[in-house]
Scaffold this motif. Structure first.
Motif, PDB file in Angstrom:
ATOM      1  N   THR A  54       0.844  -1.190   0.000  1.00 15.87           N
ATOM      2  CA  THR A  54       0.000   0.000   0.000  1.00 15.87           C
ATOM      3  C   THR A  54       0.883   1.244   0.000  1.00 15.87           C
ATOM      4  N   SER A  55       0.248   2.376   0.009  1.00 14.43           N
ATOM      5  CA  SER A  55       0.970   3.644   0.115  1.00 14.43           C
ATOM      6  C   SER A  55       0.487   4.361   1.364  1.00 14.43           C
ATOM      7  N   PHE A  56       1.241   5.340   1.798  1.00  9.87           N
ATOM      8  CA  PHE A  56       0.838   6.108   2.971  1.00  9.87           C
ATOM      9  C   PHE A  56      -0.520   6.757   2.745  1.00  9.87           C
ATOM     10  N   ASN A  57      -0.721   7.350   1.565  1.00 10.44           N
ATOM     11  CA  ASN A  57      -1.988   8.028   1.283  1.00 10.44           C
ATOM     12  C   ASN A  57      -3.172   7.065   1.286  1.00 10.44           C
ATOM     13  N   THR A  58      -2.975   5.870   0.739  1.00 14.51           N
ATOM     14  CA  THR A  58      -4.047   4.867   0.750  1.00 14.51           C
ATOM     15  C   THR A  58      -4.350   4.439   2.182  1.00 14.51           C
ATOM     16  N   LEU A  59      -3.319   4.204   2.949  1.00 14.76           N
ATOM     17  CA  LEU A  59      -3.486   3.814   4.354  1.00 14.76           C
ATOM     18  C   LEU A  59      -4.210   4.907   5.135  1.00 14.76           C
ATOM     19  N   LEU A  60      -3.820   6.148   4.915  1.00 15.30           N
ATOM     20  CA  LEU A  60      -4.462   7.271   5.586  1.00 15.30           C
ATOM     21  C   LEU A  60      -5.931   7.384   5.191  1.00 15.30           C
ATOM     22  N   MET A  61      -6.228   7.251   3.908  1.00 20.21           N
ATOM     23  CA  MET A  61      -7.613   7.342   3.441  1.00 20.21           C
ATOM     24  C   MET A  61      -8.457   6.217   4.040  1.00 20.21           C
ATOM     25  N   ASP A  62      -7.918   5.003   4.063  1.00 24.71           N
ATOM     26  CA  ASP A  62      -8.645   3.880   4.662  1.00 24.71           C
ATOM     27  C   ASP A  62      -8.914   4.126   6.141  1.00 24.71           C
ATOM     28  N   ALA A  63      -7.941   4.684   6.838  1.00 25.14           N
ATOM     29  CA  ALA A  63      -8.115   4.987   8.262  1.00 25.14           C
ATOM     30  C   ALA A  63      -9.175   6.060   8.463  1.00 25.14           C
ATOM     31  N   ARG A  64      -9.166   7.085   7.636  1.00 24.81           N
ATOM     32  CA  ARG A  64     -10.175   8.152   7.759  1.00 24.81           C
ATOM     33  C   ARG A  64     -11.571   7.626   7.481  1.00 24.81           C
ATOM     34  N   VAL A  65     -11.720   6.841   6.420  1.00 22.32           N
ATOM     35  CA  VAL A  65     -13.039   6.282   6.095  1.00 22.32           C
ATOM     36  C   VAL A  65     -13.502   5.353   7.211  1.00 22.32           C
ATOM     37  N   GLY A  66     -12.601   4.538   7.728  1.00 18.61           N
ATOM     38  CA  GLY A  66     -12.950   3.655   8.840  1.00 18.61           C
ATOM     39  C   GLY A  66     -13.358   4.419  10.083  1.00 18.61           C
ATOM     40  N   ALA A  67     -12.669   5.518  10.346  1.00 18.47           N
ATOM     41  CA  ALA A  67     -13.020   6.351  11.503  1.00 18.47           C
ATOM     42  C   ALA A  67     -14.413   6.945  11.333  1.00 18.47           C
ATOM     43  N   VAL A  68     -14.732   7.384  10.129  1.00 20.09           N
ATOM     44  CA  VAL A  68     -16.070   7.928   9.880  1.00 20.09           C
ATOM     45  C   VAL A  68     -17.120   6.845  10.079  1.00 20.09           C
ATOM     46  N   ALA A  69     -16.866   5.645   9.577  1.00 17.99           N
ATOM     47  CA  ALA A  69     -17.829   4.549   9.744  1.00 17.99           C
ATOM     48  C   ALA A  69     -18.101   4.300  11.224  1.00 17.99           C
ATOM     49  N   TYR A  70     -17.059   4.277  12.024  1.00 21.43           N
ATOM     50  CA  TYR A  70     -17.232   4.080  13.462  1.00 21.43           C
ATOM     51  C   TYR A  70     -18.043   5.230  14.069  1.00 21.43           C
ATOM     52  N   MET A  71     -17.668   6.460  13.723  1.00 21.73           N
ATOM     53  CA  MET A  71     -18.359   7.615  14.297  1.00 21.73           C
ATOM     54  C   MET A  71     -19.816   7.708  13.855  1.00 21.73           C
ATOM     55  N   LEU A  72     -20.119   7.207  12.668  1.00 25.50           N
ATOM     56  CA  LEU A  72     -21.511   7.232  12.215  1.00 25.50           C
ATOM     57  C   LEU A  72     -22.411   6.393  13.110  1.00 25.50           C
ATOM     58  N   THR A  73     -21.839   5.381  13.735  1.00 26.34           N
ATOM     59  CA  THR A  73     -22.648   4.510  14.593  1.00 26.34           C
ATOM     60  C   THR A  73     -22.597   4.920  16.062  1.00 26.34           C
ATOM     61  N   THR A  74     -21.712   5.852  16.403  1.00 26.00           N
ATOM     62  CA  THR A  74     -21.558   6.223  17.810  1.00 26.00           C
ATOM     63  C   THR A  74     -21.835   7.691  18.105  1.00 26.00           C
ATOM     64  N   ARG A  75     -22.007   8.488  17.080  1.00 23.74           N
ATOM     65  CA  ARG A  75     -22.212   9.928  17.283  1.00 23.74           C
ATOM     66  C   ARG A  75     -23.444  10.425  16.555  1.00 23.74           C
ATOM     67  N   LYS A  76     -23.993  11.479  17.074  1.00 22.79           N
ATOM     68  CA  LYS A  76     -25.049  12.204  16.381  1.00 22.79           C
ATOM     69  C   LYS A  76     -24.363  13.249  15.512  1.00 22.79           C
ATOM     70  N   GLY A  77     -25.094  13.845  14.619  1.00 25.89           N
ATOM     71  CA  GLY A  77     -24.550  14.885  13.761  1.00 25.89           C
ATOM     72  C   GLY A  77     -24.635  14.482  12.305  1.00 25.89           C
ATOM     73  N   SER A  78     -24.443  15.451  11.465  1.00 28.49           N
ATOM     74  CA  SER A  78     -24.559  15.195  10.029  1.00 28.49           C
ATOM     75  C   SER A  78     -23.378  14.355   9.544  1.00 28.49           C
ATOM     76  N   VAL A  79     -23.624  13.657   8.462  1.00 25.79           N
ATOM     77  CA  VAL A  79     -22.561  12.862   7.853  1.00 25.79           C
ATOM     78  C   VAL A  79     -21.396  13.774   7.493  1.00 25.79           C
ATOM     79  N   TRP A  80     -21.687  14.945   6.939  1.00 22.91           N
ATOM     80  CA  TRP A  80     -20.614  15.852   6.541  1.00 22.91           C
ATOM     81  C   TRP A  80     -19.804  16.329   7.738  1.00 22.91           C
ATOM     82  N   ASP A  81     -20.456  16.675   8.832  1.00 21.16           N
ATOM     83  CA  ASP A  81     -19.718  17.124  10.018  1.00 21.16           C
ATOM     84  C   ASP A  81     -18.769  16.029  10.519  1.00 21.16           C
ATOM     85  N   ILE A  82     -19.235  14.804  10.489  1.00 19.39           N
ATOM     86  CA  ILE A  82     -18.401  13.685  10.926  1.00 19.39           C
ATOM     87  C   ILE A  82     -17.244  13.464   9.961  1.00 19.39           C
ATOM     88  N   ALA A  83     -17.533  13.486   8.662  1.00 17.30           N
ATOM     89  CA  ALA A  83     -16.477  13.317   7.656  1.00 17.30           C
ATOM     90  C   ALA A  83     -15.439  14.433   7.772  1.00 17.30           C
TER      91      ALA A  83
END
Length: 91
Positions: free
Chosen positions: A29-58
């Motif tokens: 992989t590359s650093f950028n791919t790893l970072l993007m996967d981590a960010r998307v994964g973090a958003v997925a987790y936060m979508l199930t644990t936080r209130k707020g708009s999808v955009w605010d979480i992203a």
């Protein structure tokens, strides 16, 4: 954060930037791919644990373009962030 880079990761891990790139390369992989996967994964987790708009979480996960976030999320999870939230919500 938005400023996450191979250099900032190396500084945090107290290693050389070259070591960051080599570790990513060794895992196909590359650093950028790893970072993007981590960010998307973090958003997925936060979508199930936080209130707020999808955009605010992203945005809180470091995305600065909603359309780019939507493409990345759908690519990784096969559905929109809103659909993911509805399917995995604990409410």
């Amino acid at each position: 954060s938005e400023s996450t880079s191979p250099q900032s990761a190396a500084d945090a891990l107290k290693c050389w930037v070259r070591a960051i790139h080599k570790a990513c390369s060794d895992h196909g992989t590359s650093f950028n791919t790893l970072l993007m996967d981590a960010r998307v994964g973090a958003v997925a987790y936060m979508l199930t644990t936080r209130k707020g708009s999808v955009w605010d979480i992203a945005y809180s996960a470091g995305f600065r373009s909603f359309s780019h976030f939507c493409r990345m999320f759908k690519e990784q999870f096969g559905q929109s962030a809103s659909a993911y939230r509805k399917r995995h919500s604990t409410d």
